[in-house]
Design a protein around this motif. Structure first.
Motif, PDB file in Angstrom:
ATOM      1  N   HIS A 299       0.540  -1.348   0.110  1.00 53.98           N
ATOM      2  CA  HIS A 299       0.125   0.344  -0.509  1.00 53.98           C
ATOM      3  C   HIS A 299       0.691   1.514  -0.417  1.00 53.98           C
ATOM      4  O   HIS A 299       1.857   0.956   0.355  1.00 53.98           O
ATOM      5  CB  HIS A 299      -0.887   0.117   1.368  1.00 53.98           C
ATOM      6  CG  HIS A 299      -0.294   0.198   2.528  1.00 53.98           C
ATOM      7  ND1 HIS A 299       0.298   0.909   3.278  1.00 53.98           N
ATOM      8  CD2 HIS A 299       0.177  -0.999   3.556  1.00 53.98           C
ATOM      9  CE1 HIS A 299       0.872   0.332   3.937  1.00 53.98           C
ATOM     10  NE2 HIS A 299       0.296  -0.395   4.558  1.00 53.98           N
ATOM     11  N   HIS A 300      -0.279   2.511  -0.297  1.00 53.67           N
ATOM     12  CA  HIS A 300       0.980   3.955  -0.088  1.00 53.67           C
ATOM     13  C   HIS A 300       1.488   3.479   1.389  1.00 53.67           C
ATOM     14  O   HIS A 300       0.194   3.263   2.220  1.00 53.67           O
ATOM     15  CB  HIS A 300       0.135   4.953  -0.888  1.00 53.67           C
ATOM     16  CG  HIS A 300       0.179   4.322  -2.228  1.00 53.67           C
ATOM     17  ND1 HIS A 300       1.254   5.005  -2.142  1.00 53.67           N
ATOM     18  CD2 HIS A 300      -1.000   4.619  -2.802  1.00 53.67           C
ATOM     19  CE1 HIS A 300       0.912   5.014  -4.324  1.00 53.67           C
ATOM     20  NE2 HIS A 300      -0.565   4.876  -4.053  1.00 53.67           N
TER      21      HIS A 300
ATOM     22  N   ALA B  16      -6.186  10.178  -7.268  1.00 56.50           N
ATOM     23  CA  ALA B  16      -7.160   8.660  -6.250  1.00 56.50           C
ATOM     24  C   ALA B  16      -6.767   7.545  -7.157  1.00 56.50           C
ATOM     25  O   ALA B  16      -6.399   6.495  -6.575  1.00 56.50           O
ATOM     26  CB  ALA B  16      -7.854   9.135  -5.547  1.00 56.50           C
ATOM     27  N   ARG B  17      -7.231   7.273  -8.300  1.00 59.22           N
ATOM     28  CA  ARG B  17      -7.288   6.423  -9.335  1.00 59.22           C
ATOM     29  C   ARG B  17      -5.875   5.885  -9.364  1.00 59.22           C
ATOM     30  O   ARG B  17      -5.630   4.896  -9.515  1.00 59.22           O
ATOM     31  CB  ARG B  17      -8.041   6.838 -10.425  1.00 59.22           C
ATOM     32  CG  ARG B  17      -9.894   6.073  -9.869  1.00 59.22           C
ATOM     33  CD  ARG B  17     -10.468   6.574 -11.074  1.00 59.22           C
ATOM     34  NE  ARG B  17     -10.761   7.826 -12.006  1.00 59.22           N
ATOM     35  CZ  ARG B  17     -11.385   8.819 -11.844  1.00 59.22           C
ATOM     36  NH1 ARG B  17     -12.645   9.166 -11.038  1.00 59.22           N
ATOM     37  NH2 ARG B  17     -10.977   9.115 -12.417  1.00 59.22           N
TER      38      ARG B  17
ATOM     39  N   ARG C 110      -3.205   5.878  -7.656  1.00 60.27           N
ATOM     40  CA  ARG C 110      -2.686   5.840  -7.049  1.00 60.27           C
ATOM     41  C   ARG C 110      -3.193   4.050  -6.420  1.00 60.27           C
ATOM     42  O   ARG C 110      -2.204   3.121  -6.654  1.00 60.27           O
ATOM     43  CB  ARG C 110      -3.080   7.099  -5.665  1.00 60.27           C
ATOM     44  CG  ARG C 110      -2.267   7.776  -5.221  1.00 60.27           C
ATOM     45  CD  ARG C 110      -2.227   8.898  -4.407  1.00 60.27           C
ATOM     46  NE  ARG C 110      -1.490   8.543  -3.801  1.00 60.27           N
ATOM     47  CZ  ARG C 110      -2.040   8.161  -2.826  1.00 60.27           C
ATOM     48  NH1 ARG C 110      -3.464   7.450  -2.597  1.00 60.27           N
ATOM     49  NH2 ARG C 110      -1.630   7.699  -1.284  1.00 60.27           N
ATOM     50  N   VAL C 111      -4.631   3.970  -7.132  1.00 62.15           N
ATOM     51  CA  VAL C 111      -4.991   2.932  -6.206  1.00 62.15           C
ATOM     52  C   VAL C 111      -4.313   1.997  -7.021  1.00 62.15           C
ATOM     53  O   VAL C 111      -4.324   0.669  -6.780  1.00 62.15           O
ATOM     54  CB  VAL C 111      -6.666   2.743  -6.672  1.00 62.15           C
ATOM     55  CG1 VAL C 111      -7.702   1.512  -6.775  1.00 62.15           C
ATOM     56  CG2 VAL C 111      -6.952   3.049  -4.976  1.00 62.15           C
TER      57      VAL C 111
ATOM     58  N   THR D 203      -2.102   1.890  -9.133  1.00 60.93           N
ATOM     59  CA  THR D 203      -0.232   1.681  -8.926  1.00 60.93           C
ATOM     60  C   THR D 203      -0.150   0.697  -7.866  1.00 60.93           C
ATOM     61  O   THR D 203       0.556  -0.308  -8.283  1.00 60.93           O
ATOM     62  CB  THR D 203       0.383   2.755  -8.455  1.00 60.93           C
ATOM     63  OG1 THR D 203      -0.223   3.556  -8.767  1.00 60.93           O
ATOM     64  CG2 THR D 203       1.939   2.076  -7.972  1.00 60.93           C
TER      65      THR D 203
ATOM     66  N   THR E  58      -8.564   4.086   0.397  1.00 60.54           N
ATOM     67  CA  THR E  58      -8.724   4.335  -1.126  1.00 60.54           C
ATOM     68  C   THR E  58      -7.785   5.170  -1.287  1.00 60.54           C
ATOM     69  O   THR E  58      -6.741   5.590  -1.601  1.00 60.54           O
ATOM     70  CB  THR E  58      -9.919   4.093  -1.776  1.00 60.54           C
ATOM     71  OG1 THR E  58     -10.362   5.516  -1.196  1.00 60.54           O
ATOM     72  CG2 THR E  58     -10.533   2.287  -1.866  1.00 60.54           C
ATOM     73  N   ARG E  59      -8.261   6.750  -0.549  1.00 55.74           N
ATOM     74  CA  ARG E  59      -7.659   7.639  -0.485  1.00 55.74           C
ATOM     75  C   ARG E  59      -6.165   7.956  -0.359  1.00 55.74           C
ATOM     76  O   ARG E  59      -5.147   8.706  -0.800  1.00 55.74           O
ATOM     77  CB  ARG E  59      -8.511   9.092   0.302  1.00 55.74           C
ATOM     78  CG  ARG E  59      -8.380  10.549  -0.292  1.00 55.74           C
ATOM     79  CD  ARG E  59      -8.902  11.157   1.282  1.00 55.74           C
ATOM     80  NE  ARG E  59      -9.059  10.348   2.484  1.00 55.74           N
ATOM     81  CZ  ARG E  59      -8.395  11.686   2.983  1.00 55.74           C
ATOM     82  NH1 ARG E  59      -7.455  12.089   2.686  1.00 55.74           N
ATOM     83  NH2 ARG E  59      -8.427  10.974   3.709  1.00 55.74           N
TER      84      ARG E  59
ATOM     85  N   GLY F 115      -4.753   3.658  -0.991  1.00 53.12           N
ATOM     86  CA  GLY F 115      -4.155   2.943  -2.231  1.00 53.12           C
ATOM     87  C   GLY F 115      -4.627   1.449  -2.052  1.00 53.12           C
ATOM     88  O   GLY F 115      -4.356   0.773  -3.228  1.00 53.12           O
ATOM     89  N   GLN F 116      -5.369   1.130  -1.059  1.00 49.96           N
ATOM     90  CA  GLN F 116      -6.067  -0.445  -1.251  1.00 49.96           C
ATOM     91  C   GLN F 116      -7.800  -0.288  -1.386  1.00 49.96           C
ATOM     92  O   GLN F 116      -8.784   0.171  -0.537  1.00 49.96           O
ATOM     93  CB  GLN F 116      -5.928  -1.015   0.182  1.00 49.96           C
ATOM     94  CG  GLN F 116      -4.373  -1.251   0.143  1.00 49.96           C
ATOM     95  CD  GLN F 116      -4.601  -1.497   1.744  1.00 49.96           C
ATOM     96  OE1 GLN F 116      -4.957  -1.938   2.153  1.00 49.96           O
ATOM     97  NE2 GLN F 116      -2.709  -2.940   1.303  1.00 49.96           N
ATOM     98  N   ASP F 117      -8.342  -0.842  -2.437  1.00 52.46           N
ATOM     99  CA  ASP F 117      -9.011  -0.365  -3.069  1.00 52.46           C
ATOM    100  C   ASP F 117      -9.893  -2.212  -3.469  1.00 52.46           C
ATOM    101  O   ASP F 117     -10.119  -3.123  -3.848  1.00 52.46           O
ATOM    102  CB  ASP F 117      -9.653  -0.155  -4.266  1.00 52.46           C
ATOM    103  CG  ASP F 117     -10.948  -0.138  -4.575  1.00 52.46           C
ATOM    104  OD1 ASP F 117     -11.481   0.005  -4.355  1.00 52.46           O
ATOM    105  OD2 ASP F 117     -11.228  -0.980  -6.030  1.00 52.46           O
TER     106      ASP F 117
END
Length: 297
Positions: free
Chosen positions: A78-79, A139-140, A142-143, A145, A183-184, A187-189
Motif C-alpha cells: 500500500h502507499h 486517487a484512481r 494511486r489505487v 499502482t 483508498t484515498r 491506495g487499497q481498493d
C-alpha cells in the motif's frame, strides 16, 4: 509445517524495504511536503519504480520456488502510512499523502495524457496542482499502482505454482473511516484487490488501535460487502505500542471471538512467538477454535 501436515503461508513485505533504501535512498516514496516517506521504523519505497517492482516479483518467485508454500501473504503493499499509530480520533487531514517523486508525477501526467510539464516537478506545487485539477484521477492512479502490483506479483508466482493462494494484508479501515482513507491515502481498493487475490486479511489489532473487540467484526463485514473473496482477519496476541497497559487474556478472548464472527473465513494470530510464550492464551485459542468448529464455524 509439512511434518505436522500444516499448510504454510509465507509473509512477504513489499513496499517496506529498509535494506534497499539503505543502499539507494533515492528509491524512497516522497510526501507532499517533499520529504522521504518515513515515520519511526516505517519507511517505504516508491511503489511505481519499475526496477524495484521487477526485483520484488522475482524475489517472490524465488521464495515460492525454494519453499513451495501453499500461500503467499503480501504485506506492506500500500502507499505509505504508519497506520499502527492512527487511533479513532485521528484527524484525516494529517494523514500522509504520497508519492510525489518524479517517477510518479511523470506516470500520472502520462495517465492524464497531458504534457509532462503540466504538473510542477516540485512535490508541494504538484500536490496543490493535483488537488485543484485532478484529485479524483490522482486517487484512481494511486489505487491502480497498488492493485497492479498485487496482480503482477500474483501472475509472477503463479508461473512457478499455478495453485498458490495469494493473501493481501489490508489496513484495517472501513470504507468511510478517515474520509475514505483506505483508498484515498492507502491506495487499497477491496473490490479491485479481491479480483486478483484469494484472501483479504485486515490487520484488526484492536487493542493497539484503541478499538473495542466488536470493532473487529465490523471491519470484516465492511470488507465482505464489497469483496469477492473470503475475509481473514488478523488479531494481536499481546500488547504492542501500549506495553505499559494491560491487554488481558479476557480482552484477547473477546478479540478472538469477534474475529470468528460470520462472515469471517477464520483468524490469523500475530504472532506465534507470543502464543508460545503464553500458555493461557494458547489454551484460549484451543478452546474457542474447537468450540467454533463444533458450531460449524
Amino acid at each position: 509445517a509439512r511434518k505436522n501436515d500444516i499448510d504454510l503461508f509465507v509473509i512477504f513485505p513489499v513496499n517496506s524495504a529498509p535494506d534497499e533504501l539503505a543502499e539507494d535512498p533515492e528509491l524512497a516514496a516522497v510526501t507532499a511536503d517533499g520529504e522521504p516517506a518515513k515515520e519511526d521504523w516505517v519507511e517505504f519505497v516508491c511503489p511505481s519504480r519499475t526496477d524495484f517492482r521487477r526485483r520484488r516479483i522475482e524475489e517472490a518467485r524465488s521464495i515460492v520456488r525454494r519453499l513451495r508454500p501453499e500461500g503467499l501473504s503480501l504485506d506492506f503493499i500500500h502507499h505509505f502510512v504508519f497506520w499502527q499509530m492512527v487511533g479513532p480520533d485521528h484527524d484525516p487531514a494529517t494523514l500522509p499523502d504520497t508519492c510525489y517523486c518524479v517517477h510518479c508525477l511523470q506516470g500520472f501526467a502520462a495517465s492524464l495524457s497531458v504534457p509532462p510539464g503540466s504538473i510542477p516537478p516540485q512535490p508541494q506545487r504538484a500536490a496543490a496542482w493535483i488537488r485543484t485539477n485532478a484529485a479524483d484521477q490522482w486517487a484512481r492512479f494511486r489505487v491502480e499502482t497498488i492493485t497492479s502490483m498485487v496482480a503482477e506479483i500474483t501472475e509472477g508466482v503463479r508461473f512457478v505454482d499455478p495453485d498458490i493462494l495469494i493473501n493481501v494484508h489490508v489496513v484495517p479501515w472501513r470504507r468511510d473511516d478517515f474520509d475514505g482513507a483506505l483508498t484515498r491515502v492507502v491506495g487499497q481498493d477491496p473490490p479491485a484487490l479481491s479480483e486478483v487475490a484469494d484472501l483479504l486479511s485486515p490487520m484488526t489489532y484492536s487493542f493497539m488501535l484503541h478499538r473495542p473487540p466488536e470493532w473487529i467484526p465490523s471491519v470484516v463485514q465492511d470488507l465482505d460487502w464489497v469483496s469477492d473473496c473470503p475475509i481473514l482477519p488478523s488479531i494481536q496476541v499481546a500488547s504492542v505500542y501500549r506495553e505499559d497497559e494491560v491487554f488481558s487474556a479476557t480482552d484477547f478472548e473477546a478479540a478472538l471471538r469477534g474475529a470468528l464472527e460470520p462472515p469471517s473465513a477464520g483468524v490469523v494470530f500475530w504472532s506465534w512467538d507470543r502464543i508460545e510464550a503464553d500458555p493461557e492464551r494458547a489454551a484460549i485459542i484451543r478452546r474457542v477454535v474447537r468450540g467454533s468448529e463444533g458450531e460449524g464455524g
